[in-house]
Scaffold this active site. Structure first.
Site: not given
Length: 467
Positions: A330, A357-359
């Site tokens: 991320d 972005l990850d979550h």
């Protein structure tokens, strides 16, 4: 609701079901210049609706349960790795060599949280294993950002040059990413499927993924968030890691909720791995594209052997183009795509208020799996779904209107934390790893689970077999 509708459409969902979603908006949460709060709400809302839809399908209900998305719960969940406490101890965050560095012509962002990534970074820079951050800083101050990016990438390490939004859009990879759908979806072969039994309408809580077997081959952070969500909804999630690549302890505690954790050498024990695949409904991979193909884990190879599987893949940059085989996280995607410039100042780069972005991609990935299971229940065909952090970044930067109000000005992060009633979305439980304080899941629908059924187990402590 337009953002949730966009995500739901990308997942192939029925637009009529959007009427089942309500939101509780809390201005000031996830404060940023970019519309992070809208992105987070949309990803979680689409995921919760996908879970509710599958639950209705398996219970035979005519009406999908109502979904409620609360910005407070979403903000806490998107910071789960920061809010975690293990026996009262705050988690370790980024390692000393995971940061921005000034170069002769700009900035470069490195990622070295894992020991093997740290070793590759230092080797690429020609530095000894015990090199200090001051030594790295002095070296990079005399090098170019792009030159450092290429040198470290060639050595298998992780570094990207800071780019402005315009500089990123000028790259071939950015054009390819922008041309792809937010969620790439394909139908695989049809075959007799391991039937999932109908769910008892009176059972509480409603667990839409009960009986679904998920083989979890993911690492940091989007993939584990997706599989953690599937575990919340009742799936039997078996996380597999190579015995020589242990997960970071705090990362494992945060994303291991509801799962079992085992180690398996896929090359040494191919028969054991194939037995796991034969019993699985879903395979989720989060390694760089192509890294697992030698084990027969491409969607095409899996479809030949197990055509009813749902194959879900997530990567940093997309499985195509000149960056398709690159590793990424991320923080690196934020640096490369211009987000760090947008969120920064004239003096230094910035960052989003969470690893959004990850979550966000993680919740979209879980939603894609849930929708694929719903579709498979109708035609028996397997499905392939694919997401990329860079594509989620494109949606954030170019695909939705910016928020109006105080958060649009980039309010200080500490103030943002104070405005969110975090304790309302946190809980504590004892388990094998100690007493954990962790964020509750924001995936909420009528009758659904409020918490995971089990705490995380120690890394690699379970058998590599289905329960």
């Amino acid at each position: 609701m337009t953002d949730i509708a966009f995500a739901w459409t990308a997942l192939g969902g029925d637009p009529a079901l959007l009427s089942r979603v309500t939101t509780a908006e809390r201005p000031g949460t996830l404060a940023a210049r970019l519309p992070v709060r809208r992105l987070a709400r949309a990803c979680v809302g689409a995921c919760a609706l996908a879970g509710a839809e599958l639950g209705a399908r398996r219970t035979g209900r005519a009406e999908v349960p109502g979904v409620r998305v609360d910005d407070g719960a979403v903000a806490a969940a998107f910071r789960s790795e920061r809010l975690l406490r293990v026996d009262g101890r705050a988690p370790l965050s980024f390692a000393p060599l995971s940061r921005f560095w000034r170069t002769a012509d700009g900035w470069v962002r490195t990622h070295a949280n894992y020991p093997h990534h740290r070793a590759r970074l230092l080797d690429a820079l020609g530095l000894p294993a015990d090199a200090t951050p001051a030594t790295v800083a002095a070296l990079l101050a005399g090098r170019t950002a792009l030159g450092t990016e290429e040198t470290v990438h060639a050595a298998g390490g992780l570094a990207v040059a800071l780019r402005t939004p315009r500089e990123w859009r000028a790259t071939e990879q950015a054009a390819l990413v922008a041309a792809r759908p937010l969620v790439e979806r394909a139908t695989l072969g049809a075959a007799p499927v391991r039937a999932l039994p109908p769910l008892d309408t009176a059972a509480a809580p409603l667990l839409p993924a009960a009986g679904v077997r998920v083989l979890d081959l993911t690492r940091v952070l989007a993939g584990p968030v997706a599989t953690r969500t599937l575990a919340l909804l009742g799936a039997d999630v078996l996380r597999l890691d190579a015995p020589w690549l242990p997960e970071l302890p705090d990362q494992h505690a945060d994303t291991g909720l509801g799962k079992r954790s085992a180690t398996l050498d896929l090359a040494a024990r191919p028969d054991a791995f194939e037995e796991l695949l034969a019993g699985a409904d879903v395979v989720v991979t989060g390694y760089r594209p192509g890294a697992l193909d030698r084990f027969g884990l491409s969607p095409e190879a899996l479809a030949e052997r197990h055509p009813a599987l749902v194959v879900a893949q997530v990567s940093a940059w997309g499985a195509y183009g000149p960056w398709g085989s690159r590793r990424g996280f991320d923080s690196l995607v934020q640096a490369a795509t211009g987000i760090a410039v947008t969120e920064g100042s004239a003096q230094e780069p910035g960052a989003l208020p969470a690893q959004a972005l990850d979550h966000g991609t993680g919740y979209l990935l879980a939603a894609a799996v849930l929708r694929a299971l719903t579709e498979r229940s109708r035609d028996g065909a397997g499905r392939a779904v694919r997401l990329a952090l860079a594509r989620t970044a494109h949606w954030l930067t170019d695909g939705m209107p910016y928020d109006a109000g105080p958060e649009a000005a980039g309010t200080p992060r500490a103030d943002d934390v104070a405005r969110v009633p975090q304790n309302a979305w946190l809980t504590e439980a004892d388990g094998p790893l100690g007493r954990l304080r962790y964020a509750l899941s924001p995936v909420n629908f009528a009758g659904g689970p409020a918490d995971w059924a089990r705490p995380p187990t120690p890394w690699g402590s379970d058998r590599a077999a289905w329960a």
